[in-house]
Motif scaffolding. Structure first.
Motif, PDB file in Angstrom:
ATOM      1  N   LEU A 187     -40.246  86.922 -36.070  1.00 38.85           N
ATOM      2  CA  LEU A 187     -40.311  85.734 -35.314  1.00 38.85           C
ATOM      3  C   LEU A 187     -38.763  85.109 -35.278  1.00 38.85           C
ATOM      4  CD1 LEU A 187     -41.688  82.889 -34.234  1.00 38.85           C
ATOM      5  CD2 LEU A 187     -41.772  82.164 -36.782  1.00 38.85           C
ATOM      6  N   LEU A 188     -38.366  84.594 -34.114  1.00 39.93           N
ATOM      7  CA  LEU A 188     -37.011  84.138 -33.690  1.00 39.93           C
ATOM      8  C   LEU A 188     -37.321  83.016 -33.473  1.00 39.93           C
ATOM      9  CD1 LEU A 188     -35.495  87.009 -32.040  1.00 39.93           C
ATOM     10  CD2 LEU A 188     -35.115  86.353 -34.492  1.00 39.93           C
ATOM     11  N   VAL A 189     -36.608  81.837 -34.006  1.00 40.41           N
ATOM     12  CA  VAL A 189     -36.650  80.416 -33.651  1.00 40.41           C
ATOM     13  C   VAL A 189     -35.110  80.013 -33.577  1.00 40.41           C
ATOM     14  CG1 VAL A 189     -37.172  78.040 -34.228  1.00 40.41           C
ATOM     15  CG2 VAL A 189     -38.593  79.936 -34.944  1.00 40.41           C
ATOM     16  N   SER A 190     -34.830  79.748 -32.105  1.00 36.66           N
ATOM     17  CA  SER A 190     -33.487  79.159 -31.915  1.00 36.66           C
ATOM     18  C   SER A 190     -33.312  77.863 -31.503  1.00 36.66           C
ATOM     19  CB  SER A 190     -32.909  80.101 -30.580  1.00 36.66           C
ATOM     20  OG  SER A 190     -33.078  81.441 -30.966  1.00 36.66           O
TER      21      SER A 190
ATOM     22  N   SER B  92     -44.331  74.971 -46.056  1.00 36.50           N
ATOM     23  CA  SER B  92     -43.564  73.785 -46.061  1.00 36.50           C
ATOM     24  C   SER B  92     -42.232  74.130 -46.098  1.00 36.50           C
ATOM     25  CB  SER B  92     -44.174  72.781 -47.106  1.00 36.50           C
ATOM     26  OG  SER B  92     -44.052  73.429 -48.210  1.00 36.50           O
ATOM     27  N   ALA B  93     -41.802  75.075 -46.711  1.00 33.18           N
ATOM     28  CA  ALA B  93     -40.444  75.205 -46.896  1.00 33.18           C
ATOM     29  C   ALA B  93     -39.697  75.599 -45.616  1.00 33.18           C
ATOM     30  CB  ALA B  93     -40.223  76.190 -47.879  1.00 33.18           C
ATOM     31  N   LEU B  94     -40.333  76.409 -44.885  1.00 28.66           N
ATOM     32  CA  LEU B  94     -40.143  76.874 -43.619  1.00 28.66           C
ATOM     33  C   LEU B  94     -40.038  75.936 -42.645  1.00 28.66           C
ATOM     34  CD1 LEU B  94     -39.411  79.202 -41.614  1.00 28.66           C
ATOM     35  CD2 LEU B  94     -41.680  79.659 -41.124  1.00 28.66           C
ATOM     36  N   LYS B  95     -41.218  75.060 -42.556  1.00 32.34           N
ATOM     37  CA  LYS B  95     -41.100  73.816 -41.886  1.00 32.34           C
ATOM     38  C   LYS B  95     -39.846  72.881 -42.107  1.00 32.34           C
ATOM     39  CE  LYS B  95     -44.169  69.809 -41.036  1.00 32.34           C
ATOM     40  NZ  LYS B  95     -45.375  69.092 -41.281  1.00 32.34           N
ATOM     41  N   GLN B  96     -39.590  72.785 -43.228  1.00 34.96           N
ATOM     42  CA  GLN B  96     -38.698  72.061 -43.652  1.00 34.96           C
ATOM     43  C   GLN B  96     -37.289  72.476 -42.977  1.00 34.96           C
ATOM     44  OE1 GLN B  96     -38.761  68.843 -44.729  1.00 34.96           O
ATOM     45  NE2 GLN B  96     -36.570  68.484 -44.335  1.00 34.96           N
ATOM     46  N   SER B  97     -37.104  73.773 -43.288  1.00 33.77           N
ATOM     47  CA  SER B  97     -35.837  74.385 -42.705  1.00 33.77           C
ATOM     48  C   SER B  97     -35.533  74.238 -41.292  1.00 33.77           C
ATOM     49  CB  SER B  97     -35.990  75.871 -43.334  1.00 33.77           C
ATOM     50  OG  SER B  97     -36.392  76.205 -44.678  1.00 33.77           O
TER      51      SER B  97
ATOM     52  N   LEU C  35     -32.919  81.314 -36.478  1.00 40.60           N
ATOM     53  CA  LEU C  35     -33.627  81.692 -37.650  1.00 40.60           C
ATOM     54  C   LEU C  35     -34.580  82.832 -37.325  1.00 40.60           C
ATOM     55  CD1 LEU C  35     -33.181  78.493 -37.269  1.00 40.60           C
ATOM     56  CD2 LEU C  35     -34.824  78.397 -39.356  1.00 40.60           C
ATOM     57  N   SER C  36     -34.448  83.932 -38.150  1.00 37.94           N
ATOM     58  CA  SER C  36     -35.368  85.037 -38.037  1.00 37.94           C
ATOM     59  C   SER C  36     -36.031  85.377 -39.263  1.00 37.94           C
ATOM     60  CB  SER C  36     -34.488  86.459 -37.600  1.00 37.94           C
ATOM     61  OG  SER C  36     -33.611  86.679 -38.842  1.00 37.94           O
ATOM     62  N   LEU C  37     -37.272  85.695 -39.032  1.00 36.88           N
ATOM     63  CA  LEU C  37     -38.255  85.786 -40.123  1.00 36.88           C
ATOM     64  C   LEU C  37     -39.282  86.987 -39.923  1.00 36.88           C
ATOM     65  CD1 LEU C  37     -39.371  84.482 -42.732  1.00 36.88           C
ATOM     66  CD2 LEU C  37     -41.083  83.093 -41.342  1.00 36.88           C
ATOM     67  N   PRO C  38     -39.521  87.699 -40.715  1.00 34.62           N
ATOM     68  CA  PRO C  38     -40.618  88.820 -40.620  1.00 34.62           C
ATOM     69  C   PRO C  38     -41.843  88.208 -40.747  1.00 34.62           C
ATOM     70  CG  PRO C  38     -39.008  89.257 -42.366  1.00 34.62           C
ATOM     71  CD  PRO C  38     -38.854  88.030 -41.913  1.00 34.62           C
TER      72      PRO C  38
ATOM     73  N   ARG D  81     -33.719  83.745 -46.844  1.00 34.16           N
ATOM     74  CA  ARG D  81     -33.297  84.761 -47.724  1.00 34.16           C
ATOM     75  C   ARG D  81     -34.545  85.195 -48.519  1.00 34.16           C
ATOM     76  NH1 ARG D  81     -27.518  84.674 -49.833  1.00 34.16           N
ATOM     77  NH2 ARG D  81     -28.349  83.237 -51.351  1.00 34.16           N
ATOM     78  N   THR D  82     -35.244  84.112 -49.050  1.00 35.12           N
ATOM     79  CA  THR D  82     -36.207  84.492 -50.023  1.00 35.12           C
ATOM     80  C   THR D  82     -37.438  84.935 -49.470  1.00 35.12           C
ATOM     81  OG1 THR D  82     -35.536  82.481 -51.247  1.00 35.12           O
ATOM     82  CG2 THR D  82     -37.703  83.113 -51.639  1.00 35.12           C
ATOM     83  N   LEU D  83     -37.579  84.316 -48.136  1.00 31.00           N
ATOM     84  CA  LEU D  83     -38.760  84.926 -47.172  1.00 31.00           C
ATOM     85  C   LEU D  83     -38.505  86.386 -46.533  1.00 31.00           C
ATOM     86  CD1 LEU D  83     -39.832  81.354 -45.762  1.00 31.00           C
ATOM     87  CD2 LEU D  83     -41.028  82.820 -47.643  1.00 31.00           C
ATOM     88  N   GLY D  84     -37.358  86.788 -46.722  1.00 23.50           N
ATOM     89  CA  GLY D  84     -36.871  88.100 -46.086  1.00 23.50           C
ATOM     90  C   GLY D  84     -36.293  88.046 -44.934  1.00 23.50           C
ATOM     91  N   GLY D  85     -35.787  86.776 -44.744  1.00 19.48           N
ATOM     92  CA  GLY D  85     -35.445  86.563 -43.121  1.00 19.48           C
ATOM     93  C   GLY D  85     -33.963  86.296 -43.026  1.00 19.48           C
ATOM     94  N   ASN D  86     -33.238  85.568 -41.963  1.00 23.94           N
ATOM     95  CA  ASN D  86     -31.902  85.608 -41.761  1.00 23.94           C
ATOM     96  C   ASN D  86     -31.490  84.490 -41.059  1.00 23.94           C
ATOM     97  OD1 ASN D  86     -29.150  85.980 -42.191  1.00 23.94           O
ATOM     98  ND2 ASN D  86     -29.112  87.768 -40.684  1.00 23.94           N
TER      99      ASN D  86
END
Length: 447
Positions: A371-374, A339-344, A435-438, A415-420
């Motif tokens: 995963l890259l979301v632009s 849910s946190a990623l969704k809200q982000s 948004l980039s996320l492992p 950052r908590t999830l290891g992304g950027n």
């Protein structure tokens, strides 16, 4: 807002707590390891330099030296370096005591070599200064004073008990004097080693300080997020009751004759019910993100399904005119929804919509295991100062009190999830936020 600002200032000032102290100790250990590596490198240089000097003086200049005994001392240095290299592989932290003992052993070794080669009359006696300066840079104050006192006592002992080399007193020859040449070599050697190693040590300390400053900022931001989460969670609990009351009242109105017979009024009541349900959904999302009812948020899904549902929900609840959604993820992958990623992602889309009400674009890509979301918009773009401080709280071009928290929260979630999160302005106008996320942090493990 004054209360929140003062709380934020207090948390920033008090952020370096036990966790930060542990991080600082870890950073000091990294610096200690780098400094021990520098001492090892310096010792290798000293060993080869001293070996070359012994051979040149004994066989080149014909000045007899106790070569065998001096080689034994150099072999002791070799063993010390071997032990130091093994010490670097151990996980235990390297502090002031170990660096202090290493420098003391170096001073003792230098004293033995000088005692075997002229004592205080050896021009290389000024290498003691190198040890003192290294101690002043690497060690605590008391350790530096001990090094200084030790080198002074060693110099005095060499002057009292040392035996001068059988060298001619030819100081009047200037640079043609062996003693003057030895002093010149010692001076150049001291200078070169000090320039190289002091610069390295200073760079290590500067990197440590920059790392600590970044960690201190992150600690303050994370405590700020915790405080915001507590406030949001409390507000969500307080809003739950009035929203439930409004929902019941609107439900009653819907069946009351004066409203039921009026088509326009019934439509407005239905719209009000929809908006109340949306408010209740937002409140539930706040509680979910704050850690309550966490079990409901862990749902099995896929990358495509997660993003498709996210986009559909966002598009249905926002007044977007032209929205482009391209999902080029490739082979689908089973994940656990977050849910946190969704809200982000919603936050980034909301920012883009506010900057560019007529056109927003969302692209999904995959680069290896990332995963890259632009999100692209056609708005005015980011101010240069905001790009330089991307993800800092209250950095916003909207000019409203409390604005600028959206990207701050998104950055910390990633950052908590290891992304950027990265952002840049486009040449043709508008901005691009990526948004980039492992994938490893959301991938569903197969049993």
């Amino acid at each position: 807002m004054e209360t929140m600002s003062s709380a934020h200032s207090t948390s920033s000032a008090s952020a370096p707590g036990p966790l930060f102290s542990a991080i600082r100790r870890n950073s000091d250990d990294i610096t200690g390891r780098k400094n021990l590596q520098l001492l090892i490198q310096l010792r290798w240089i000293a060993m080869f330099g001293q070996l070359a000097t012994i051979l040149v003086v004994n066989y080149g200049f014909g000045i007899r030296l106790p070569v065998a005994q001096m080689l034994v001392v150099l072999f002791g240095l070799l063993l010390l370096n071997a032990v130091s290299l093994l010490r670097l592989k151990l996980p235990k932290s390297i502090g002031n005591t170990e660096l202090f003992l290493s420098l003391l052993i170096d001073v003792a070794t230098l004293t033995m070599l000088l005692a075997l080669s002229g004592g205080a009359t050896n021009p290389f006696v000024f290498l003691y200064l190198l040890q003192v300066i290294l101690g002043a840079v690497l060690l605590e104050v008391w350790s530096t004073w001990v090094i200084l006192v030790t080198t002074t006592l060693c110099f005095g002992w060499l002057a009292w008990y040392g035996h001068p080399l059988p060298m001619p007193l030819d100081h009047s020859k200037g640079l043609f004097s062996l003693y003057i040449e030895g002093m010149l070599i010692c001076f150049v050697l001291n200078g070169v080693l000090l320039v190289i190693f002091i610069n390295r040590i200073t760079r290590n300390r500067r990197q440590r300080d920059e790392h600590l400053a970044e960690l201190r900022q992150r600690a303050a931001e994370e405590e700020h997020i915790v405080r915001m989460g507590l406030l949001a969670s409390g507000a969500a609990h307080e809003l739950g009751t009035p929203l439930a009351t409004l929902s019941v009242i609107l439900g009653d109105w819907k069946h009351m004759e004066p409203f039921k017979s009026d088509g326009d009024m019934a439509q407005e009541i239905a719209e009000m019910q929809t908006q109340v349900l949306r408010c209740k959904s937002i409140v539930s999302g706040i509680l979910l993100s704050a850690g309550e009812a966490r079990g409901e948020s862990s749902e099995e899904t896929t990358v495509r399904e997660f993003l498709d549902e996210l986009v559909e929900e966002w598009r249905d609840t926002r007044p977007v005119k032209d929205f482009i959604y391209l999902n080029d993820f490739g082979t689908d992958l089973s994940i656990v929804s977050d849910s946190a990623l969704k809200q982000s992602i919603h936050n980034v889309l909301d920012n883009a919509l506010e900057a560019s009400p007529n056109w927003v674009r969302l692209d999904v890509h995959r680069e290896e295991e990332t995963l890259l979301v632009s999100v692209t918009d056609r708005g005015p773009g980011f101010p240069a100062e905001m790009l330089d401080n991307l993800g800092r709280p209250y950095q916003s071009s909207k000019g409203r009190p409390g604005s600028g928290l959206g990207l701050f929260l998104v950055m910390n979630v990633l950052r908590t999830l290891g992304g950027n999160l990265r952002a840049r302005n486009l040449v043709q106008g508008g901005a691009l936020v990526t948004l980039s996320l492992p994938l490893s942090v959301v991938t569903l493990e197969e049993e």
